[in-house]
Design an enzyme around this catalytic site. Structure first.
Site, PDB file in Angstrom:
ATOM      1  CG  HIS A   1     -17.622  -1.594  -1.724  1.00 21.96           C
ATOM      2  ND1 HIS A   1     -17.950  -1.159  -0.592  1.00 21.96           N
ATOM      3  CD2 HIS A   1     -18.644  -1.993  -2.605  1.00 21.96           C
ATOM      4  CE1 HIS A   1     -19.113  -1.618  -0.319  1.00 21.96           C
ATOM      5  NE2 HIS A   1     -19.406  -2.156  -1.086  1.00 21.96           N
TER       6      HIS A   1
ATOM      7  CG  HIS B   1     -21.224  -1.507  -5.945  1.00 25.61           C
ATOM      8  ND1 HIS B   1     -20.647  -2.491  -6.424  1.00 25.61           N
ATOM      9  CD2 HIS B   1     -21.683  -2.008  -4.750  1.00 25.61           C
ATOM     10  CE1 HIS B   1     -20.254  -3.515  -5.229  1.00 25.61           C
ATOM     11  NE2 HIS B   1     -21.036  -2.977  -4.366  1.00 25.61           N
TER      12      HIS B   1
END
Length: 160
Positions: A69, A84
């Protein structure tokens, strides 16, 4: 006269680019206090309308989180950057992400970093903001010059 023998100084691209196509969001408007209050550093986000994620800067991939992620990049001038993908997506254990780079990969604004499955993220009731954060700006300043709608690769600012 013989300047072609001289080594040219390294050119560092200080541009910061949209990592996805979608809506530009100021860091203070990200729906997560860790980011909106700049606890992770200064930056911005894109609310993507498609799942392909590109590098926001030129540099080298330094880390890929095991849950896929987040990707850490270091610019040629030594600045750390984190891309992110999504909010609270760490607990999805990498399922909605395909990463196209590896640690050590050279990247620029045309490099595909990853693909996010936006449908899976929505099904999991998570937010799909792609957040670009500069954890420590040291002697640099992030200058944002973006508009609301962006296309991946659009210049949205610079590190000055």
């Amino acid at each position: 006269m013989f300047d072609f023998f001289k080594k040219k100084p390294a050119h560092h691209d200080n541009g910061v680019y949209a990592p996805a196509t979608g809506v530009f969001v100021a860091i203070s408007e990200v729906p997560d206090e860790v980011f909106s209050q700049k606890m992770m550093g200064d930056g911005f986000a894109i609310l993507p309308n498609e799942g392909t994620i590109y590098s926001p800067i030129s540099g080298t991939v330094e880390s890929i989180f095991p849950t896929k992620h987040a990707i850490g990049i270091k610019t040629d001038s030594g600045q750390d950057v984190i891309v992110h993908m999504g909010i609270e997506t760490v607990d999805l254990e990498g399922t909605p992400f395909d990463v196209y780079v590896k640690v050590g990969s050279k990247v620029d604004s045309k490099t595909k970093l990853a693909k996010m499955d936006l449908v899976e993220i929505e099904k999991a009731q998570r937010d799909s903001h792609v957040i670009v954060v500069f954890p420590e700006l040291n002697d640099k300043k992030l200058e944002i010059s973006s508009t609301k709608e962006v296309i991946n690769g659009d210049k949205v600012g610079a590190l000055l």
